[in-house]
Design a protein around this motif. Structure first.
Motif, PDB file in Angstrom:
ATOM      1  N   ARG A   1       0.722  -1.172  -0.080  1.00 37.60           N
ATOM      2  CA  ARG A   1      -0.414  -0.540   0.041  1.00 37.60           C
ATOM      3  C   ARG A   1       1.045   0.756   0.096  1.00 37.60           C
ATOM      4  O   ARG A   1      -0.050   2.639  -0.160  1.00 37.60           O
ATOM      5  CB  ARG A   1      -0.966   0.104   0.560  1.00 37.60           C
ATOM      6  CG  ARG A   1      -1.674  -1.251   0.944  1.00 37.60           C
ATOM      7  CD  ARG A   1      -2.397  -0.987   2.248  1.00 37.60           C
ATOM      8  NE  ARG A   1      -3.124  -0.271   3.299  1.00 37.60           N
ATOM      9  CZ  ARG A   1      -3.221  -0.426   4.578  1.00 37.60           C
ATOM     10  NH1 ARG A   1      -3.190  -1.570   4.929  1.00 37.60           N
ATOM     11  NH2 ARG A   1      -3.595   1.154   4.554  1.00 37.60           N
ATOM     12  N   ILE A   2       2.499   1.308   0.311  1.00 39.26           N
ATOM     13  CA  ILE A   2       2.843   2.336   0.417  1.00 39.26           C
ATOM     14  C   ILE A   2       3.349   2.409  -1.589  1.00 39.26           C
ATOM     15  O   ILE A   2       3.942   1.613  -2.250  1.00 39.26           O
ATOM     16  CB  ILE A   2       4.466   1.858   0.995  1.00 39.26           C
ATOM     17  CG1 ILE A   2       4.019   1.721   2.068  1.00 39.26           C
ATOM     18  CG2 ILE A   2       4.849   3.395   0.917  1.00 39.26           C
ATOM     19  CD1 ILE A   2       5.211   1.447   3.283  1.00 39.26           C
ATOM     20  N   ASN A   3       2.679   3.487  -1.808  1.00 36.94           N
ATOM     21  CA  ASN A   3       3.354   4.233  -3.641  1.00 36.94           C
ATOM     22  C   ASN A   3       4.572   4.388  -3.926  1.00 36.94           C
ATOM     23  O   ASN A   3       4.971   4.273  -4.529  1.00 36.94           O
ATOM     24  CB  ASN A   3       2.564   5.248  -3.284  1.00 36.94           C
ATOM     25  CG  ASN A   3       1.093   5.285  -3.187  1.00 36.94           C
ATOM     26  OD1 ASN A   3       0.397   3.861  -3.618  1.00 36.94           O
ATOM     27  ND2 ASN A   3       0.658   6.600  -3.031  1.00 36.94           N
ATOM     28  N   SER A   4       5.342   4.903  -2.655  1.00 35.61           N
ATOM     29  CA  SER A   4       7.233   5.038  -3.217  1.00 35.61           C
ATOM     30  C   SER A   4       8.219   3.514  -2.740  1.00 35.61           C
ATOM     31  O   SER A   4       7.643   3.319  -2.058  1.00 35.61           O
ATOM     32  CB  SER A   4       7.733   5.911  -2.159  1.00 35.61           C
ATOM     33  OG  SER A   4       8.548   6.281  -2.464  1.00 35.61           O
TER      34      SER A   4
ATOM     35  N   ARG B   1       9.024   1.578   0.248  1.00 37.74           N
ATOM     36  CA  ARG B   1       8.647   0.082   0.036  1.00 37.74           C
ATOM     37  C   ARG B   1       9.789  -0.276   0.198  1.00 37.74           C
ATOM     38  O   ARG B   1       9.981  -1.516   1.770  1.00 37.74           O
ATOM     39  CB  ARG B   1       7.568  -0.739  -1.398  1.00 37.74           C
ATOM     40  CG  ARG B   1       7.011   0.212  -1.328  1.00 37.74           C
ATOM     41  CD  ARG B   1       6.270  -0.527  -3.013  1.00 37.74           C
ATOM     42  NE  ARG B   1       4.789  -0.636  -3.472  1.00 37.74           N
ATOM     43  CZ  ARG B   1       4.684  -0.774  -4.820  1.00 37.74           C
ATOM     44  NH1 ARG B   1       5.334  -1.415  -4.860  1.00 37.74           N
ATOM     45  NH2 ARG B   1       2.657  -0.535  -4.943  1.00 37.74           N
ATOM     46  N   SER B   2      10.862  -0.179  -0.403  1.00 35.96           N
ATOM     47  CA  SER B   2      12.438  -0.791  -0.088  1.00 35.96           C
ATOM     48  C   SER B   2      12.817  -0.828   0.986  1.00 35.96           C
ATOM     49  O   SER B   2      13.459  -2.248   2.400  1.00 35.96           O
ATOM     50  CB  SER B   2      13.688  -0.041  -1.094  1.00 35.96           C
ATOM     51  OG  SER B   2      13.403  -0.645  -2.421  1.00 35.96           O
ATOM     52  N   LYS B   3      13.225   0.361   1.739  1.00 38.61           N
ATOM     53  CA  LYS B   3      12.930   1.436   3.002  1.00 38.61           C
ATOM     54  C   LYS B   3      12.445  -0.102   3.993  1.00 38.61           C
ATOM     55  O   LYS B   3      13.127  -0.036   5.188  1.00 38.61           O
ATOM     56  CB  LYS B   3      12.739   2.453   3.463  1.00 38.61           C
ATOM     57  CG  LYS B   3      13.365   2.464   4.990  1.00 38.61           C
ATOM     58  CD  LYS B   3      13.570   3.971   5.124  1.00 38.61           C
ATOM     59  CE  LYS B   3      13.536   4.580   6.539  1.00 38.61           C
ATOM     60  NZ  LYS B   3      13.743   5.753   6.448  1.00 38.61           N
ATOM     61  N   THR B   4      11.177   0.422   3.811  1.00 41.81           N
ATOM     62  CA  THR B   4      10.446  -0.625   5.271  1.00 41.81           C
ATOM     63  C   THR B   4      10.241  -2.044   5.087  1.00 41.81           C
ATOM     64  O   THR B   4      10.762  -2.322   5.838  1.00 41.81           O
ATOM     65  CB  THR B   4       9.013  -0.728   4.647  1.00 41.81           C
ATOM     66  OG1 THR B   4       8.440   0.416   4.808  1.00 41.81           O
ATOM     67  CG2 THR B   4       8.214  -1.203   5.592  1.00 41.81           C
ATOM     68  N   PHE B   5      10.838  -3.181   3.867  1.00 39.13           N
ATOM     69  CA  PHE B   5      10.783  -4.035   3.985  1.00 39.13           C
ATOM     70  C   PHE B   5      12.273  -4.683   4.148  1.00 39.13           C
ATOM     71  O   PHE B   5      12.340  -5.260   4.725  1.00 39.13           O
ATOM     72  CB  PHE B   5      10.125  -4.490   2.344  1.00 39.13           C
ATOM     73  CG  PHE B   5      10.071  -5.921   2.969  1.00 39.13           C
ATOM     74  CD1 PHE B   5       8.853  -6.380   3.430  1.00 39.13           C
ATOM     75  CD2 PHE B   5      11.056  -6.655   2.342  1.00 39.13           C
ATOM     76  CE1 PHE B   5       8.375  -7.276   3.356  1.00 39.13           C
ATOM     77  CE2 PHE B   5      10.315  -8.608   2.275  1.00 39.13           C
ATOM     78  CZ  PHE B   5       9.429  -8.575   2.807  1.00 39.13           C
ATOM     79  N   SER B   6      13.278  -4.318   3.930  1.00 39.13           N
ATOM     80  CA  SER B   6      14.606  -4.031   4.499  1.00 39.13           C
ATOM     81  C   SER B   6      15.126  -4.444   5.601  1.00 39.13           C
ATOM     82  O   SER B   6      15.966  -5.371   5.741  1.00 39.13           O
ATOM     83  CB  SER B   6      15.455  -3.112   3.409  1.00 39.13           C
ATOM     84  OG  SER B   6      14.970  -2.032   4.472  1.00 39.13           O
TER      85      SER B   6
ATOM     86  N   PRO C   1       5.004   8.033  10.677  1.00 36.07           N
ATOM     87  CA  PRO C   1       3.646   8.137   9.960  1.00 36.07           C
ATOM     88  C   PRO C   1       2.709   8.355   8.958  1.00 36.07           C
ATOM     89  O   PRO C   1       1.468   7.981   8.467  1.00 36.07           O
ATOM     90  CB  PRO C   1       2.966   8.242  11.544  1.00 36.07           C
ATOM     91  CG  PRO C   1       4.425   7.737  12.491  1.00 36.07           C
ATOM     92  CD  PRO C   1       5.263   7.916  11.945  1.00 36.07           C
ATOM     93  N   GLY C   2       2.793   9.892   8.278  1.00 36.12           N
ATOM     94  CA  GLY C   2       3.053  10.029   7.753  1.00 36.12           C
ATOM     95  C   GLY C   2       3.489  10.098   6.349  1.00 36.12           C
ATOM     96  O   GLY C   2       3.246  10.333   5.651  1.00 36.12           O
ATOM     97  N   ALA C   3       3.711   8.194   6.082  1.00 32.46           N
ATOM     98  CA  ALA C   3       4.595   8.211   5.144  1.00 32.46           C
ATOM     99  C   ALA C   3       3.608   7.902   3.651  1.00 32.46           C
ATOM    100  O   ALA C   3       2.083   8.031   4.565  1.00 32.46           O
ATOM    101  CB  ALA C   3       4.890   6.390   5.268  1.00 32.46           C
ATOM    102  N   ASP C   4       3.820   7.785   2.819  1.00 31.45           N
ATOM    103  CA  ASP C   4       2.441   7.654   1.947  1.00 31.45           C
ATOM    104  C   ASP C   4       2.477   6.265   1.344  1.00 31.45           C
ATOM    105  O   ASP C   4       2.624   4.969   0.717  1.00 31.45           O
ATOM    106  CB  ASP C   4       3.478   8.611   0.441  1.00 31.45           C
ATOM    107  CG  ASP C   4       2.820   8.519  -0.893  1.00 31.45           C
ATOM    108  OD1 ASP C   4       1.117   8.544  -0.699  1.00 31.45           O
ATOM    109  OD2 ASP C   4       2.850   8.350  -1.705  1.00 31.45           O
ATOM    110  N   VAL C   5       1.156   6.483   1.777  1.00 27.73           N
ATOM    111  CA  VAL C   5       0.713   5.281   2.421  1.00 27.73           C
ATOM    112  C   VAL C   5      -0.547   5.097   1.436  1.00 27.73           C
ATOM    113  O   VAL C   5      -2.166   5.482   1.897  1.00 27.73           O
ATOM    114  CB  VAL C   5       0.281   4.418   3.765  1.00 27.73           C
ATOM    115  CG1 VAL C   5      -0.701   2.960   3.112  1.00 27.73           C
ATOM    116  CG2 VAL C   5       1.676   3.525   4.180  1.00 27.73           C
ATOM    117  N   THR C   6      -1.113   4.429   0.598  1.00 31.47           N
ATOM    118  CA  THR C   6      -2.519   4.194  -0.161  1.00 31.47           C
ATOM    119  C   THR C   6      -3.370   3.829   0.926  1.00 31.47           C
ATOM    120  O   THR C   6      -3.587   2.139   1.138  1.00 31.47           O
ATOM    121  CB  THR C   6      -2.543   3.068  -1.577  1.00 31.47           C
ATOM    122  OG1 THR C   6      -1.543   3.989  -2.471  1.00 31.47           O
ATOM    123  CG2 THR C   6      -3.467   3.819  -1.687  1.00 31.47           C
ATOM    124  N   ILE C   7      -5.043   3.578   1.341  1.00 30.19           N
ATOM    125  CA  ILE C   7      -5.713   3.493   2.319  1.00 30.19           C
ATOM    126  C   ILE C   7      -6.691   3.129   1.541  1.00 30.19           C
ATOM    127  O   ILE C   7      -7.743   4.157   0.130  1.00 30.19           O
ATOM    128  CB  ILE C   7      -6.045   4.717   3.345  1.00 30.19           C
ATOM    129  CG1 ILE C   7      -4.900   4.773   3.835  1.00 30.19           C
ATOM    130  CG2 ILE C   7      -7.502   4.129   4.076  1.00 30.19           C
ATOM    131  CD1 ILE C   7      -4.070   4.167   5.096  1.00 30.19           C
TER     132      ILE C   7
END
Length: 314
Positions: A232-235, A239-244, A308-314
């Protein structure tokens, strides 16, 4: 016909004889010894370095690294339970184990291996909270909570195998019981008994399912939630930073369960006995020796990795 005399249940006069890898020529014993010795030294040094680094560096005093030192400690304990005896077997031909020593080795190996599975579940939960509920992370993953989770993983594993070990120790054995293995594994000890092995084999199988597939299911559940949020993260960078931060844990999980799968396939498939033995030996050594390599890539990110302000698609 030769008469086999079985002693009563729990007779400590029984001596266990390790058959090792029966098809392995004696000329290869010394090379195998040096290979196992090298792997054992790598396990000790790699995990000891992780322990020292995490304890000595205040910036690493985070839940993720707290669980990491638990995993490294278990890697050292698992291999120390089995590998020294295997080294003695291949170098000196020392194949004998007393009744108490054999059952202690069996109990500790199974308990520590099970503890690893539970610690991997706790680490998966830590990653789930850090990524999916970052604002609640300081509240949910307090030092007290982390200690309770780690202690629960250790105690559950230590208690879970007591019934199987006690029941197995009450089986009847010959004065010299031949174990077709390199160490006292539960199934190998059961098959060395003169008693009916069906109940103990079934119990061992049920426990193996609980300590293998249930933790794996919980790990997969955690990562299903993580993957749902990551998608759901557009960037792409986000995505890479979150999953790394999960990559090293996934490598450890993959190594652990690949070893279990190898041991299981070797047991269930119509293969020679030595393949089953080697499958268990790989499980005992492969994961601990690869864990430090995998964990060396652990991303040094703060647990609250998802802004919390990350670019997430809801």
């Amino acid at each position: 016909m030769e008469t086999i005399t079985c002693y009563g249940s729990g007779d400590s006069s029984t001596i266990f004889y390790l058959m090792g890898i029966s098809s392995l020529p004696k000329c290869l014993f010394l090379p195998v010894f040096f290979v196992f010795l090298l792997l054992y030294m790598l396990i000790l040094m790699g995990n000891a370095l992780i322990l020292v680094a995490v304890v000595a560096k205040p910036s690493l005093h985070e839940p993720m690294y707290f669980f990491l030192i638990n995993l490294s400690t278990l890697d050292i304990l698992v291999t120390t339970t089995t590998v020294p005896k295997m080294l003695s077997l291949f170098l000196l031909g020392d194949r004998f184990l007393s009744f108490p020593a054999c059952f202690l080795q069996m109990y500790l190996f199974r308990s520590f291996s099970c503890s690893e599975a539970f610690i991997l579940v706790v680490m998966a939960y830590d990653r789930y909270v850090a990524i999916c509920r970052p604002l609640h992370y300081p509240v949910l993953m307090t030092p007290q909570t982390n200690a309770v989770l780690a202690t629960s993983a250790w105690l559950t594993a230590l208690l879970l195998h007591i019934p199987a070990v006690v029941r197995t120790s009450q089986m009847a054995f010959d004065s010299i019981a031949y174990i077709y293995h390199c160490f006292c594994d539960h199934l190998a000890v059961v098959q060395a008994s003169c008693s009916d092995t069906t109940p103990q084999t079934l119990m061992g199988f049920c426990i193996a399912m609980v300590v293998s597939f249930l933790p794996l299911l919980l790990v997969l559940l955690s990562y299903a939630h993580i993957l749902t949020l990551v998608l759901r993260i557009n960037s792409q960078e986000g995505r890479s930073k979150t999953f790394s931060t999960c990559s090293s844990h996934l490598l450890v999980v993959g190594t652990y369960y690949s070893s279990i799968a190898l041991a299981y396939v070797a047991y269930r498939a119509d293969l020679p006995l030595d393949f089953h033995i080697m499958g268990n030996v790989v499980f005992a050594i492969l994961t601990p020796v690869l864990n430090p390599v995998s964990l060396d890539t652990l991303a040094p990110l703060h647990p609250h990795i998802l802004d919390p302000g990350a670019d997430v698609t809801i």
